[in-house]
Scaffold this motif. Structure first.
Motif: not given
Length: 271
Positions: A1-4, A46-47
């Motif tokens: 979810q963090r990457f999405s 960025v993640a």
């Protein structure tokens, strides 16, 4: 979810233009360059990466410079899979990850992996018929970036809308209002006509106008076009025309150099 969520930011950069203007700008340009192989690097940055916002923005600037310079210089992208997989591995293993790690890796490439020099970048900027090579969307991207960089502390920081089209200062259909080109020496590498045909598509001859203004001035004489652009356009990109009484090949090259001075600041290369 963090990457999405972060991937969505990269694919829909308009949604983060206020919260993260640097990432939004890079993501918009990467999407136009159609360089999907860089996304794993950007996602990690960025993640996952432990870097400050300032450090991250510095890395983004170098990655963008690497991609844009190679695109303008028409360097092959065939090794990007290997190159960016290697870069991602180095970034993951760096302790700590710093802008210098990424910059050094990008600057170390040669041949098909090279980060074009200032001289190579300038030669392509001034001579490549950009409108033919990069088409309207590519030229639009470069010119929007230049216009944004021309805004200083005394100008309103206005976001440009989507309704802007590329206009040729010296038009493609120019016989009715434009004098023939000045003849070149007999031993020149190209004829005067071929030189003009190439230069009208270089970045020095291109600008951005609203579609309605573009249609109005399209193939007209320079004096008429200049007056209407001065009266209607709010872009810093178009101030150059207000200061020039006539438009010819020499003026195209002169403006190309002026735009390139801004491009160097936008897309610098590590020494």
């Amino acid at each position: 979810q963090r990457f999405s969520e972060r991937y969505r930011d990269l694919r829909e950069p308009e949604r983060i233009v206020k919260a993260d203007p640097r990432l939004s700008a890079v993501a918009s340009r990467v999407a136009l360059l159609d360089t999907a192989t860089i996304y794993p690097v950007l996602l990690f940055l960025v993640a996952e990466a432990t870097v400050s916002r300032a450090e991250r923005d510095e890395i983004l600037r170098d990655i963008e410079s690497f991609l844009v310079r190679r695109w303008v210089c028409q360097v092959t992208t065939k090794n990007y899979n290997r190159l960016f997989a290697s870069l991602l591995s180095e970034m993951r293993n760096a302790s700590p990850l710093t802008p210098e790690v990424v910059r050094t890796r990008l600057a170390a490439g040669n041949g098909v992996d090279a980060w074009p020099s200032d001289a190579e970048f300038e030669a392509a900027w001034l001579t490549v018929p950009a409108y033919n090579r990069f088409k309207s969307p590519g030229c639009n991207m470069l010119l929007r970036a230049i216009n944004g960089a021309l805004l200083g502390p005394k100008q309103e920081q206005v976001q440009l809308g989507g309704d802007l089209s590329v206009e040729h200062g010296m038009p493609q259909k120019r016989e009715a209002h434009w004098a023939p080109p000045e003849q070149l020496p007999a031993d020149a590498e190209e004829s005067a006509e071929d030189r003009r045909a190439r230069l009208i598509h270089t970045l020095g001859n291109l600008t951005l106008l609203t579609q309605s203004l573009n249609t109005d001035v399209s193939n007209g004489a320079y004096a008429t076009k200049r007056d209407k652009i001065a009266a209607q356009s709010l872009l810093m990109l178009n101030k150059h025309f207000q200061e020039v009484e006539a438009w010819d090949e020499g003026r195209i090259i002169e403006r190309g150099r002026a735009l390139f001075a801004t491009a160097l600041k936008l897309w610098p290369k590590a020494v």
